[in-house]
Write a protein that holds these residues in place. Sequence first.
Motif, PDB file in Angstrom:
ATOM      1  N   ALA A 143      -7.139  -2.602   6.604  1.00  0.00           N
ATOM      2  CA  ALA A 143      -7.145  -3.533   7.888  1.00  0.00           C
ATOM      3  C   ALA A 143      -5.149  -2.740   8.473  1.00  0.00           C
ATOM      4  O   ALA A 143      -5.327  -2.856   9.480  1.00  0.00           O
ATOM      5  CB  ALA A 143      -6.993  -4.640   7.605  1.00  0.00           C
ATOM      6  N   ILE A 144      -4.552  -3.409   7.672  1.00  0.00           N
ATOM      7  CA  ILE A 144      -2.686  -3.181   7.728  1.00  0.00           C
ATOM      8  C   ILE A 144      -3.022  -1.452   8.015  1.00  0.00           C
ATOM      9  O   ILE A 144      -2.102  -0.775   9.101  1.00  0.00           O
ATOM     10  CB  ILE A 144      -1.892  -2.791   6.887  1.00  0.00           C
ATOM     11  CG1 ILE A 144      -2.362  -4.536   5.866  1.00  0.00           C
ATOM     12  CG2 ILE A 144      -1.268  -1.895   6.153  1.00  0.00           C
ATOM     13  CD1 ILE A 144      -1.645  -5.050   4.312  1.00  0.00           C
ATOM     14  N   LYS A 145      -3.846  -0.337   7.729  1.00  0.00           N
ATOM     15  CA  LYS A 145      -3.407   0.704   7.921  1.00  0.00           C
ATOM     16  C   LYS A 145      -3.941   1.765   9.102  1.00  0.00           C
ATOM     17  O   LYS A 145      -3.854   2.267   9.911  1.00  0.00           O
ATOM     18  CB  LYS A 145      -3.910   1.388   6.865  1.00  0.00           C
ATOM     19  CG  LYS A 145      -3.942   2.317   5.652  1.00  0.00           C
ATOM     20  CD  LYS A 145      -4.553   2.523   4.744  1.00  0.00           C
ATOM     21  CE  LYS A 145      -3.459   2.705   3.226  1.00  0.00           C
ATOM     22  NZ  LYS A 145      -4.596   4.102   1.911  1.00  0.00           N
ATOM     23  N   SER A 146      -5.125   0.414   9.341  1.00  0.00           N
ATOM     24  CA  SER A 146      -6.083   0.322  10.621  1.00  0.00           C
ATOM     25  C   SER A 146      -4.677  -0.087  12.044  1.00  0.00           C
ATOM     26  O   SER A 146      -5.118  -0.223  13.401  1.00  0.00           O
ATOM     27  CB  SER A 146      -6.845  -0.272  10.886  1.00  0.00           C
ATOM     28  OG  SER A 146      -7.234  -1.778  10.754  1.00  0.00           O
ATOM     29  N   GLY A 147      -3.789  -1.053  11.543  1.00  0.00           N
ATOM     30  CA  GLY A 147      -2.945  -1.929  12.888  1.00  0.00           C
ATOM     31  C   GLY A 147      -3.859  -2.913  13.150  1.00  0.00           C
ATOM     32  O   GLY A 147      -3.239  -3.884  13.637  1.00  0.00           O
ATOM     33  N   GLU A 148      -4.733  -3.488  12.892  1.00  0.00           N
ATOM     34  CA  GLU A 148      -5.335  -4.726  12.542  1.00  0.00           C
ATOM     35  C   GLU A 148      -4.123  -6.009  11.571  1.00  0.00           C
ATOM     36  O   GLU A 148      -4.564  -7.134  12.857  1.00  0.00           O
ATOM     37  CB  GLU A 148      -6.582  -4.998  12.709  1.00  0.00           C
ATOM     38  CG  GLU A 148      -7.280  -3.926  12.662  1.00  0.00           C
ATOM     39  CD  GLU A 148      -8.933  -4.261  12.089  1.00  0.00           C
ATOM     40  OE1 GLU A 148      -9.104  -5.101  11.354  1.00  0.00           O
ATOM     41  OE2 GLU A 148      -9.759  -3.472  12.533  1.00  0.00           O
ATOM     42  N   ILE A 149      -4.319  -5.204  11.044  1.00  0.00           N
ATOM     43  CA  ILE A 149      -2.853  -6.456  10.182  1.00  0.00           C
ATOM     44  C   ILE A 149      -1.826  -6.044  10.132  1.00  0.00           C
ATOM     45  O   ILE A 149      -1.728  -4.490   9.545  1.00  0.00           O
ATOM     46  CB  ILE A 149      -3.346  -7.102   9.207  1.00  0.00           C
ATOM     47  CG1 ILE A 149      -4.621  -8.410   9.047  1.00  0.00           C
ATOM     48  CG2 ILE A 149      -2.366  -7.768   7.410  1.00  0.00           C
ATOM     49  CD1 ILE A 149      -5.477  -8.411   7.671  1.00  0.00           C
ATOM     50  N   PRO A 150      -0.293  -6.296  10.271  1.00  0.00           N
ATOM     51  CA  PRO A 150       0.830  -5.988  10.291  1.00  0.00           C
ATOM     52  C   PRO A 150       0.936  -5.407   8.440  1.00  0.00           C
ATOM     53  O   PRO A 150       0.106  -6.236   7.624  1.00  0.00           O
ATOM     54  CB  PRO A 150       2.092  -6.419  10.259  1.00  0.00           C
ATOM     55  CG  PRO A 150       1.548  -7.745  11.225  1.00  0.00           C
ATOM     56  CD  PRO A 150      -0.358  -7.925  11.039  1.00  0.00           C
ATOM     57  N   GLY A 151       1.929  -4.498   8.181  1.00  0.00           N
ATOM     58  CA  GLY A 151       2.593  -3.276   6.900  1.00  0.00           C
ATOM     59  C   GLY A 151       3.020  -5.025   6.682  1.00  0.00           C
ATOM     60  O   GLY A 151       4.203  -6.281   6.904  1.00  0.00           O
ATOM     61  N   SER A 152       3.310  -4.706   4.800  1.00  0.00           N
ATOM     62  CA  SER A 152       3.860  -6.008   4.232  1.00  0.00           C
ATOM     63  C   SER A 152       5.004  -6.403   4.725  1.00  0.00           C
ATOM     64  O   SER A 152       6.006  -5.477   5.016  1.00  0.00           O
ATOM     65  CB  SER A 152       3.906  -5.708   2.935  1.00  0.00           C
ATOM     66  OG  SER A 152       4.692  -6.650   1.872  1.00  0.00           O
ATOM     67  N   GLY A 153       5.672  -7.184   5.598  1.00  0.00           N
ATOM     68  CA  GLY A 153       7.489  -7.642   5.906  1.00  0.00           C
ATOM     69  C   GLY A 153       7.189  -7.193   7.329  1.00  0.00           C
ATOM     70  O   GLY A 153       8.246  -7.160   8.262  1.00  0.00           O
TER      71      GLY A 153
END
Length: 493
Positions: free
Chosen positions: A60-70
Amino acid sequence: MTSLHTPPVRRRRIGVAVAAFGLLAAFLSAQPASATPDPGDSPLPAEKVDGIERAEAEAAIKSGEIPGSGEVVTSKNVSHLANVPKGALQGTNSDLAFQGRYAFAGNYDGFVIYDISKPKAPKVVSQVLCPGAQNDISVSGDLLFLSVDSSRSDDTCNSTAQSATVKESWEGVRVFDIKDKAKPRYVAAVETACGSHTHTLVPTKKDVYVYVSSYFPSASFPDCQPPHDGISIVKVPRKAPHQASLSSFEGLFPDGGFPGDPARPEKTPTSGCHDITAFPKLKLAAGACMGDGILMDISKPERPKVIDRVQDVENFAFWHSATFSENGRKVIFTDELGGGGGATCNEEIGPEKGANGIYHVSGKGKKATLDFQGYYKIPRHQADTENCVAHNGSLIPVKGRDIMVQSWYQGGVSIWEFTDSKNPKEIGYFERGPESTAMLTFGGTWSAYYYNGYIYSNDQRGLDVLEIKDKRTDSAKKVRMDELNVQTQPDYR
């Protein structure tokens, strides 16, 4: 100039706290309260997430759905103006209060006073080392109040954790003189049954009444005996705060309140209140009391009376806090499903658990009732490694609309409108990516409040300052307050 204090206290048992930087490490290691849904003095134990959930979060982070850590992301109408990282007080950041050009931030290790005269560049005025969860905070005139809901060896600022099974242990309300913001002075301590998880000020010209919310009694706790179905009320004379004392204990649930459901252990039975919001102008208060939501008549501040009570046996697990609409005809109750430490903002949990409940106040005075209208939950799914649930927020005082800003722990800050109570919607947001993609880790914003044109968020990464520029909220910038304790709702009109 930043200063760190461990101030002396004048109290029933005379004693003096010693200021010593060398003791800082020992103070910061204080143990958490033994019975509280909210986080303890230190972050919650990490919980490993299985490989599938971790892979989903990372995808999800890689797809942009969830922001990356921090990583910080906002809606187009919200700007992140500033962040002031934690200083000497490294405990859990908690609640906020405001007065003039100052913000007062609670922390499980004490409290911090910020100069916010320049919102883009807040400055630390003082840091007061005085451990005790949650250090829920409020201010009135020259007085500052802290809630202590972790059993301590005594009431001084250099106390240590001590079991509530020990009769001599202390929990309750601390009172500080803040006339000199650079050097707050500890002036009183009042012990209350089961401690003080949160508190609410009901100020009068002569005195300040403090409604103390606490819960989870035990037959093994000498100062916290069952059934504990009420609130303690502390009376603090403005001109003699050192004479602060317990005024009464007011029973609110003569029938015991919500008894719980053995088949659904996440639903907490009532044994006191978690949080109360007073609306002194309307002589009303709304209480979030574990398994019950209540409406109270506070025309006599020292003798609040319940006039209506509601339960949500289907969805609410833990009635956590309450907020009135600007005209007092609506109440927003929050459900802290998972106690603030769970990942409840995902598709599996759904939109009605760990959410806000919107209620209308029908009728007037002692005949007022609470009528359910709908739920609101942030529409952005969070990773299974992020603790997220409805938490502390305040109104944005907009003319002709009902709009609120609210913390959701690692779900970030949500700005949402409930003018149409049955169809609430998010109109802006700020959030950071997960603290971890490998394990469930505590973090995020505890309280997010609107004060004099800006949003202030007490996040575990420090104090954040946000600004929303939107035609739906712009009129709020004209509203100026001299003082704001969100749990003592002002008459913005």
